[in-house]
Design an enzyme around this catalytic site. Structure first.
Site, PDB file in Angstrom:
ATOM      1  N   ARG A   1       5.209   7.007   4.131  1.00 25.59           N
ATOM      2  CA  ARG A   1       4.783   6.119   5.215  1.00 25.59           C
ATOM      3  C   ARG A   1       5.110   4.703   4.776  1.00 25.59           C
ATOM      4  NH1 ARG A   1      -1.252   6.667   6.751  1.00 25.59           N
ATOM      5  NH2 ARG A   1      -1.716   6.531   4.539  1.00 25.59           N
TER       6      ARG A   1
ATOM      7  N   ARG B   1       0.734  -1.267   0.000  1.00 26.16           N
ATOM      8  CA  ARG B   1       0.000   0.000   0.000  1.00 26.16           C
ATOM      9  C   ARG B   1       0.764   1.318   0.000  1.00 26.16           C
ATOM     10  NH1 ARG B   1      -5.445  -0.622   1.437  1.00 26.16           N
ATOM     11  NH2 ARG B   1      -6.024  -2.761   1.021  1.00 26.16           N
TER      12      ARG B   1
ATOM     13  N   TRP C   1     -13.956   0.280  10.196  1.00 25.76           N
ATOM     14  CA  TRP C   1     -13.340   0.226   8.870  1.00 25.76           C
ATOM     15  C   TRP C   1     -13.325   1.609   8.212  1.00 25.76           C
ATOM     16  CZ3 TRP C   1     -15.591   1.822   4.395  1.00 25.76           C
ATOM     17  CH2 TRP C   1     -14.825   1.630   3.244  1.00 25.76           C
TER      18      TRP C   1
ATOM     19  N   ASP D   1     -12.539   5.098   8.197  1.00 28.17           N
ATOM     20  CA  ASP D   1     -11.653   5.996   8.945  1.00 28.17           C
ATOM     21  C   ASP D   1     -12.328   7.307   9.319  1.00 28.17           C
ATOM     22  OD1 ASP D   1      -9.268   4.564   9.103  1.00 28.17           O
ATOM     23  OD2 ASP D   1      -8.706   5.093   7.064  1.00 28.17           O
TER      24      ASP D   1
ATOM     25  N   LYS E   1     -14.650  10.599  -1.483  1.00 29.59           N
ATOM     26  CA  LYS E   1     -14.129   9.605  -0.542  1.00 29.59           C
ATOM     27  C   LYS E   1     -15.236   9.025   0.358  1.00 29.59           C
ATOM     28  CE  LYS E   1      -9.670   9.454   0.039  1.00 29.59           C
ATOM     29  NZ  LYS E   1      -8.616   9.296   0.955  1.00 29.59           N
ATOM     30  N   GLU E   2     -15.024   9.077   1.670  1.00 30.41           N
ATOM     31  CA  GLU E   2     -15.964   8.372   2.553  1.00 30.41           C
ATOM     32  C   GLU E   2     -17.340   9.053   2.661  1.00 30.41           C
ATOM     33  OE1 GLU E   2     -12.730   8.557   3.148  1.00 30.41           O
ATOM     34  OE2 GLU E   2     -12.001   6.842   4.299  1.00 30.41           O
TER      35      GLU E   2
ATOM     36  N   THR F   1      -5.424  -0.507  -3.172  1.00 32.28           N
ATOM     37  CA  THR F   1      -6.729  -0.397  -2.526  1.00 32.28           C
ATOM     38  C   THR F   1      -7.269  -1.781  -2.197  1.00 32.28           C
ATOM     39  OG1 THR F   1      -9.082  -0.123  -3.124  1.00 32.28           O
ATOM     40  CG2 THR F   1      -7.512   0.133  -4.891  1.00 32.28           C
TER      41      THR F   1
ATOM     42  N   ARG G   1      -5.597  -3.225   9.218  1.00 27.77           N
ATOM     43  CA  ARG G   1      -6.795  -3.797   8.606  1.00 27.77           C
ATOM     44  C   ARG G   1      -6.589  -4.062   7.119  1.00 27.77           C
ATOM     45  NH1 ARG G   1      -9.125   1.736   8.557  1.00 27.77           N
ATOM     46  NH2 ARG G   1     -10.010   1.460  10.631  1.00 27.77           N
TER      47      ARG G   1
HETATM   48  C1  GLC Z   1      -8.603   3.802   3.142  1.00 28.87           C
HETATM   49  C2  GLC Z   1      -7.811   3.104   4.231  1.00 28.87           C
HETATM   50  C3  GLC Z   1      -8.580   1.958   4.831  1.00 28.87           C
HETATM   51  C4  GLC Z   1      -9.970   2.393   5.243  1.00 28.87           C
HETATM   52  C5  GLC Z   1     -10.699   3.072   4.109  1.00 28.87           C
HETATM   53  C6  GLC Z   1     -12.037   3.650   4.522  1.00 28.87           C
HETATM   54  O1  GLC Z   1      -8.723   2.964   2.044  1.00 28.87           O
HETATM   55  O2  GLC Z   1      -6.590   2.622   3.719  1.00 28.87           O
HETATM   56  O3  GLC Z   1      -7.910   1.434   5.938  1.00 28.87           O
HETATM   57  O4  GLC Z   1     -10.668   1.264   5.679  1.00 28.87           O
HETATM   58  O5  GLC Z   1      -9.889   4.137   3.617  1.00 28.87           O
HETATM   59  O6  GLC Z   1     -11.906   4.708   5.411  1.00 28.87           O
END
Ligand code: GLC
Length: 803
Positions: free
Chosen positions: A345, A335, A490, A492, A634-635, A707, A351
């Site tokens: 890093r 990664r 999971w 972040d 993203k998230e 990923t 995980r």
């Molecule tokens: C990134 C991180 C992973 C995390 C994901 C969702 O892909 O590397 O650890 O689960 O984001 O936040």
């Protein structure tokens, strides 16, 4: 719009329109040395660690986008015209020169046709035999297609980097005076003077007609890699210096008769002149051919562990070549080496590494097991995992390694051991299925009894490590009896402000299922009973406390407010809780069907499933950082790729093969080859995320290769959609496919035997097995033969839908 096409016979992606608006990357190296390289030969190399042992330099997020690189230039010594074999850096007009880039399995090839000269540069890293230091080879072939003799100079060029990437990028008052260049045995050397024995070389299989070891001398003031003075003038200066920016530039003059082809080899490696000399001998033309052949065989063998033939061409292409390849690259380089993660890093993300190691044990057993052992060592005796840690630091004894005269912030073991405050609730749970899947693959039950130290104190068997992870999670519950999210689960960005996480609760149930399967195989009754009881209680709590009528909540904030409910205006439906409710088996069938219908209704887009919808727009720290992320990115409401395969698994568990395929098809990179103006990323690699509906760039994919979506896509498609999964004693073939499929075939190697699988679907069902025949005989189970080739025929039908 497309920029390239798939050449399946060669296992290559061919970029025939090289003016791609983004870099399309590939990975070289299958062991210690790695290179990430673009379709324009931009990129960088490292040995073991992109953070601590960088070999060549990269200017991340720069303009131009992927410079410098591992370049080869040609110069017509009669008229002074020059060009590079990759389109960049010289960037000739594409109506004058023809360029093509081919990314293959651990090699990349750049081809160019200009002024009657066709030439190609193949970059690859031979597999070492354990005694040699690794070398990257530039295999260059030049052919004169014109009808007159040509005088051509060939130049190889790399820019060296300081080993420590932080110093290379930030501490110039040191790095500029502690690295120097030399010339020895026809090779340019880069020396890192403060480090004992820290040398790199760049050499050719020839006595150079010129060289430069100083970047400024080769490039020249007010020039760039596009028009380096050394190439433009046709004369390298023979520069070396103690200090400055070392580079490796070598020139070889050739004359080519009409129709004649010549070959030139360059070597980039570790060591001094002697090492360069060894590389020359070992990888002369015949040695280079042998090494390339060996690399091909390596991939034949890896990919040959599972090959499938379904009616879905892009699925075949993905599973047989690219998806597996990407998953392997993830396990190898874990990664932190790409154009996005540029080596600042290293170490292992707990995980991510655990999930990567879970997905391809059939073809990469050694590396997966190595990762698992590192993660076991990275587990605290209390049961949680170290979120990000460097296994080398854990194993390090006082006093080894290089002492810098300046302070380089170095991870020491103590500072790596974080407390509960920084623990993520999911980390160690992923390790349990990863271990169990690897043992199912190998059949080596004794692994459960191997002793491995904890990160902080004491040691335990693998079995005890697994129990520590489960005990930790079952003890970390909140007011509703649901597991806490701790620092994050999971996701972040969904910190739940210290609240409870549905995802972790379901993941805990799933991890327990794997553990129980192992407990049964080992006959560990007491553990079986204890953890069955804990699991059942958690399942019940989930069904009661997390069900919101149509779908499952994502969790509760610390104050007990539900996240992801029908009543919410933002973040109503979330992927993680609903997919995992089904995968874990905790949801009852009605709940499962309803929650996955909600996923389809709220989260489906033609580019894949969004992580949540609608995106959060109101800042709310009790939910988490996700509310501070731009909507659709993203998230927060993007098509986050990693959880997409969870939905395929869930649909397969519900018996809905067409729905699983609809979701699979939306995310499949290969399906988007002709939509590159929107996707803007490699069509042969899953990306971390794709901009969601709530963003103006909806459909744009970002962050290829590194990923977790890759491993999971492979795992979900092969084990659940095609349904081929090993157990402790038998092989299961239980597909869930679109009803219109007539069936498919697959060859799967398992524990020394080869299974030639034919699935027939005469009744056109989506799931269900009517009959299994092994070597012509009707049977209920597919045994572990241990050797030989065996025909397996699976006839679907009858049983219809559902599990
Ligand atoms: C990134 C991180 C992973 C995390 C994901 C969702 O892909 O590397 O650890 O689960 O984001 O936040």
């Amino acid at each position: 719009m497309r920029y390239g096409y798939f050449d399946d016979a060669a296992r290559e992606y061919v970029i025939d329109r090289v003016d791609v608006p983004v870099s399309m990357t590939n990975y070289l190296g299958t062991q210690r040395m790695g290179t990430v390289i673009s379709h324009s030969a931009g990129g960088y190399s490292w040995l073991d660690s992109p953070q601590h042992h960088r070999i060549t330099r990269f200017r991340p997020n720069g303009v131009p986008m992927d410079w410098p690189g591992h370049y080869v230039y040609l110069r017509d010594d009669e008229n002074g015209k020059y060009w590079s074999l990759s389109w960049q850096p010289t960037g000739l007009p594409l109506n004058e020169a023809r360029y093509e880039a081919r990314h293959g399995m651990s090699y990349s090839r750049f081809l160019c046709d200009y002024q009657g000269i066709s030439a190609e540069q193949t970059l690859f890293i031979p597999r070492e035999d354990g005694t040699e230091d690794p070398v990257e080879i530039f295999d260059v072939r030049i052919r004169n297609n014109s009808d007159r003799e040509r005088a051509i100079s060939v130049y190889g060029y790399v820019e060296f980097s300081f080993h420590e990437i932080d110093m290379d990028n930030q501490n110039f008052q040191m790095s500029l005076y502690a690295a120097g260049s030399h010339y020895e045995k026809d090779a340019v050397l880069c020396e890192l003077h403060y480090e004992p024995n820290a040398w790199q070389f760049f050499a050719g299989n020839f006595v150079p007609d010129g060289f430069d070891g100083v970047r400024e001398a080769f490039i020249g003031a007010y020039h760039t890699e596009r028009d380096p003075q050394g190439v433009a003038s046709g004369r390298l200066t023979g520069s070396t210096e103690l200090g400055g920016n070392p580079c490796g530039a070598l020139q070889k003059k050739l004359t080519l008769k009409p129709g004649e082809e010549k070959r030139v080899l360059f070597y980039l490696g570790t060591g001094r002149g002697d090492a360069a000399e060894q590389a020359r001998q070992r990888y002369d033309e015949a040695g280079t051919d042998r090494a390339f052949e060996e690399l091909r065989r390596f991939w034949d063998d890896k990919l040959g562990q599972l090959q499938v033939k379904t009616p879905h061409e892009n699925m075949n292409r993905s599973l047989n070549i690219w998806n597996f390849y990407q998953s392997e690259v993830n396990v190898l380089f874990s990664r932190f080496s790409s154009f996005i993660e540029v080596g600042g890093r290293t170490g292992l993300g707990y995980r991510d590494t655990a999930q990567d190691a879970m997905c391809i044990p059939h073809a990469e057993p050694d590396m997966c097991m190595k990762r698992i052992c590192q993660l076991l060592h990275g587990q605290m005796s209390q049961g949680y995992g170290l979120h990000l840690f460097d296994p080398a630091v854990l194993e390090k004894t006082e006093g080894d390694g290089f002492k810098s005269p300046t302070v380089i912030p170095e991870a020491d073991k103590k500072s790596m051991l974080h407390g509960l405050k920084d623990a993520c609730a999911d980390d160690a749970l992923w390790l349990i299925p990863a271990i169990v899947e690897n043992v199912r693959e190998s059949g080596d039950l004794s692994f459960f009894d191997r002793e491995i130290p904890f990160a902080d104190e004491g040691k335990g068997t693998v079995w005890e490590h697994m129990k520590a992870a489960l005990d930790f999670s079952y003890s970390q519950v909140g007011a509703h009896g649901v597991t806490k999210g701790l620092r994050a689960d999971w996701n972040d960005c969904l910190n739940l402000g210290g609240g409870e996480s549905a995802m972790v609760a379901f993941l805990l149930v799933w991890a327990t299922n794997h553990f129980l399967d192992a407990a049964r195989a080992l006959g560990r009754k007491e553990d079986e009973e204890k953890y069955t009881a804990l699991k059942e209680r958690m399942e019940e709590t989930c069904r009661e406390k997390l069900w919101d009528g149509k779908w499952f909540l994502r969790g509760f904030t610390a104050a007990g407010a539900p996240i992801g409910s029908q009543a919410a205006r933002e973040g109503k439906v979330h992927m993680e809780s609903n997919t995992w409710a089904v995968i874990s088996g905790a949801a009852d069938r009605e709940q499962g069907l309803s929650c996955m219908d909600s996923v389809d209704e709220w989260l489906y887009t033609p580019w894949g499933l969004m992580l949540n919808a609608p995106s959060f727009v109101t800042l709310d720290d009790s939910i988490g950082f996700v509310t501070r992320v731009y909507p659709g990115v993203k998230e927060n409401g993007a098509i986050f790729s990693h959880p997409n395969p969870w939905a395929w698994v869930a649909e397969c568990m519900l018996g809905r093969g067409s729905r699983a395929m609809k979701f699979y098809d939306a995310l499949l990179p290969e399906n988007q080859n002709d939509k590159m103006e929107i996707r803007q990323a490699e069509p042969y690699s899953y990306c971390q995320f794709i901009m969601g509906r709530d963003h103006t760039a909806f459909g744009r994919a970002r962050h290829p290769f590194m990923t977790g979506s890759s491993g999971w896509a492979y795992y979900a498609a092969t084990r659940y959609m095609l349904g081929i999964r090993p157990g402790f004693g038998t092989l299961t073939v239980d597909p869930c496919i679109p009803a219109e499929w007539d069936g498919f075939t697959a060859v799967r190697k398992w524990r020394g035997a080869e299974y030639r699988i034919t699935v027939r679907n005469p009744e056109h069902v989506e799931k269900g097995i009517r009959a299994i025949r092994v070597d012509g005989r009707e049977t209920a189970e597919i045994p572990d033969f241990g050797s030989g080739t065996h025909d397996v025929e699976v006839v679907m039908g009858n049983a219809g839908k559902g599990e």
